[in-house]
Design an enzyme around this catalytic site. Structure first.
Site, PDB file in Angstrom:
ATOM      1  N   ARG A  97       0.804  -1.219   0.000  1.00 10.59           N
ATOM      2  CA  ARG A  97       0.000   0.000   0.000  1.00 10.59           C
ATOM      3  C   ARG A  97       0.839   1.272   0.000  1.00 10.59           C
ATOM      4  O   ARG A  97       1.903   1.324   0.619  1.00 10.59           O
ATOM      5  CB  ARG A  97      -0.950  -0.001   1.201  1.00 10.59           C
ATOM      6  CG  ARG A  97      -2.023  -1.077   1.088  1.00 10.59           C
ATOM      7  CD  ARG A  97      -2.690  -1.360   2.407  1.00 10.59           C
ATOM      8  NE  ARG A  97      -3.758  -2.362   2.252  1.00 10.59           N
ATOM      9  CZ  ARG A  97      -3.547  -3.684   2.259  1.00 10.59           C
ATOM     10  NH1 ARG A  97      -2.325  -4.166   2.410  1.00 10.59           N
ATOM     11  NH2 ARG A  97      -4.562  -4.506   2.108  1.00 10.59           N
ATOM     12  N   HIS A 192       2.979 -12.639  -5.308  1.00 12.39           N
ATOM     13  CA  HIS A 192       1.867 -12.791  -4.371  1.00 12.39           C
ATOM     14  C   HIS A 192       1.409 -14.251  -4.339  1.00 12.39           C
ATOM     15  O   HIS A 192       0.212 -14.547  -4.400  1.00 12.39           O
ATOM     16  CB  HIS A 192       0.707 -11.870  -4.755  1.00 12.39           C
ATOM     17  CG  HIS A 192      -0.161 -11.471  -3.606  1.00 12.39           C
ATOM     18  ND1 HIS A 192      -0.942 -12.383  -2.924  1.00 12.39           N
ATOM     19  CD2 HIS A 192      -0.374 -10.270  -3.011  1.00 12.39           C
ATOM     20  CE1 HIS A 192      -1.615 -11.755  -1.972  1.00 12.39           C
ATOM     21  NE2 HIS A 192      -1.288 -10.471  -1.993  1.00 12.39           N
ATOM     22  N   ASP A 261      -1.636  -9.401   8.751  1.00 12.91           N
ATOM     23  CA  ASP A 261      -1.421  -8.733   7.462  1.00 12.91           C
ATOM     24  C   ASP A 261      -0.401  -7.633   7.735  1.00 12.91           C
ATOM     25  O   ASP A 261      -0.717  -6.444   7.675  1.00 12.91           O
ATOM     26  CB  ASP A 261      -2.728  -8.175   6.910  1.00 12.91           C
ATOM     27  CG  ASP A 261      -2.604  -7.716   5.456  1.00 12.91           C
ATOM     28  OD1 ASP A 261      -1.540  -7.967   4.846  1.00 12.91           O
ATOM     29  OD2 ASP A 261      -3.558  -7.103   4.938  1.00 12.91           O
ATOM     30  N   GLU A 324       5.142 -12.316   1.198  1.00 16.66           N
ATOM     31  CA  GLU A 324       5.504 -11.437   0.092  1.00 16.66           C
ATOM     32  C   GLU A 324       6.780 -10.646   0.425  1.00 16.66           C
ATOM     33  O   GLU A 324       6.739  -9.642   1.135  1.00 16.66           O
ATOM     34  CB  GLU A 324       4.359 -10.473  -0.199  1.00 16.66           C
ATOM     35  CG  GLU A 324       3.012 -11.153  -0.392  1.00 16.66           C
ATOM     36  CD  GLU A 324       1.852 -10.206  -0.138  1.00 16.66           C
ATOM     37  OE1 GLU A 324       1.836  -9.108  -0.731  1.00 16.66           O
ATOM     38  OE2 GLU A 324       0.972 -10.552   0.672  1.00 16.66           O
TER      39      GLU A 324
END
Length: 360
Positions: A97, A192, A261, A324
């Site tokens: 992000r 991913h 996450d 990732e």
């Protein structure tokens, strides 16, 4: 094709070095599936998104059966129905992000594609995982693909030329990515890939170890905040923790995003172990090595599909874990984090290696 590969062809649906029509993308362009592999590992890749579609691991403990250990779909219909699952895609221009879908660089403000609330996720709605890549080399053991991202793509400055080379040797899958630009631009590239060593169902019984003493805390939208101690945050994975317990820990950071996450900051530099995932009782495991400063551990908190994946089942939250290896998220807005800006004349290199293993 060498003898080892020939001997294993009849145990799999596709032979290393082969290719076939996989379907068409949203623009109606053909998508090709290409296979590389060895007598221990078979990897199916797509030229759409440089995507890892399937990884089949030979299990000597189960009479040489082949187990699907990566999440993916049988044809393009699944990928088109669920693009935001990012299953197996090569992510760019910027993994993870960027807050506010904007950043400043050399006195200029750049506005990006906001595809995750007010933020940019994985390069925007038309990230590299949704592009057609050119196949530049394909052998039974290697696949090389290339992509050009023009100046202004997704709001990012500069032209970016990227190559990705996948290689299988024994039970190891290796990914080497290189990128060059003609203007300063932030770059973060990763895979991913979702893993499930059972081949189906929940990953709750998997044990994950991440050798990182620090992690970036996140808010409810997964935008990173302070660098914190993993133990203080209730996110310590250094000794190995079963994922069912880890993603349900009664701590604020887990509650904020409904699981894990989080960007972990592995110890050390260069190509080194950044994670180890195993499934007790099966003998199946994978060691992940990378040369990136961060690894996003994502326990598939909102993963859900209406199209069956490999094995014919729908994917549900917690059915896969993504590890990732990448640059730090939101680094273009964070001068306290390692710079992600690639300059003309430089080459951004990313090296990720999955070392699978099975018990004899």
């Amino acid at each position: 094709m060498n003898e080892a590969v020939e001997a294993s062809v009849d145990t799999r649906e596709e032979a290393p070095g082969s290719s076939r029509r996989f379907g068409t993308d949203a623009s109606g362009d053909p998508v090709t599936a290409l296979v590389i592999g060895s007598e221990a590992l078979a990897v199916t890749l797509l030229d759409r998104g440089a995507t890892v579609n399937r990884i089949r691991l030979r299990d000597r403990r189960a009479d040489d059966a082949w187990t699907d250990v990566a999440l993916g779909f049988a044809d393009m219909a699944g990928y088109l129905a669920h693009p935001d699952a990012f299953l197996g895609g090569l992510i760019g221009r910027f993994a993870n992000r960027i807050a506010g879908a904007a950043f400043d660089l050399e006195g200029q403000r750049y506005t990006l594609d906001a595809n995750n609330g007010n933020n940019t996720l994985h390069g925007g709605a038309a990230g590299f995982d949704r592009r057609h890549w050119q196949v530049t080399a394909h052998t039974p053991f290697t696949l090389e693909l290339a992509l050009t991202s023009p100046d202004g793509d997704g709001g990012f400055p500069g032209r970016l030329d990227v190559t990705a080379r996948y290689t299988v040797e024994g039970s190891t899958l290796d990914l080497a990515i290189e990128a060059v630009t003609d203007a300063p631009t932030p770059v973060s590239l990763t895979s991913h890939l979702y893993l499930n060593l059972a081949g189906h169902g929940s990953v709750d019984e998997h044990v994950l170890r991440v050798p990182a003493g620090r992690v970036l805390a996140v808010d409810a939208t997964s935008i990173p905040g302070d660098v914190v101690d993993v133990a203080d945050a209730g996110l310590d994975l250094r000794d190995g923790v079963d994922l069912g317990r880890a993603r349900r820990r009664p701590v604020p950071q887990v509650a904020a995003v409904g699981g894990i996450d989080h960007p972990y900051l592995p110890d050390g530099e260069g190509l080194r172990e950044i994670a180890d995932l195993s499934l007790p009782g099966t003998g199946r495991a994978v060691r992940l090595l990378a040369d990136q400063p961060s690894v996003q551990v994502y326990t598939g908190n909102v993963l859900a599909t209406g199209v069956p994946g490999h094995g014919g089942a729908l994917y549900r939250p917690g059915d896969g874990v993504a590890l990732e290896a990448q640059q730090c998220p939101d680094a273009p807005n964070r001068p306290d984090l390692p710079s992600t800006v690639l300059q003309p004349g430089q080459t951004r290199r990313v090296h990720i290696r999955w070392e699978f293993r099975t018990a004899d």
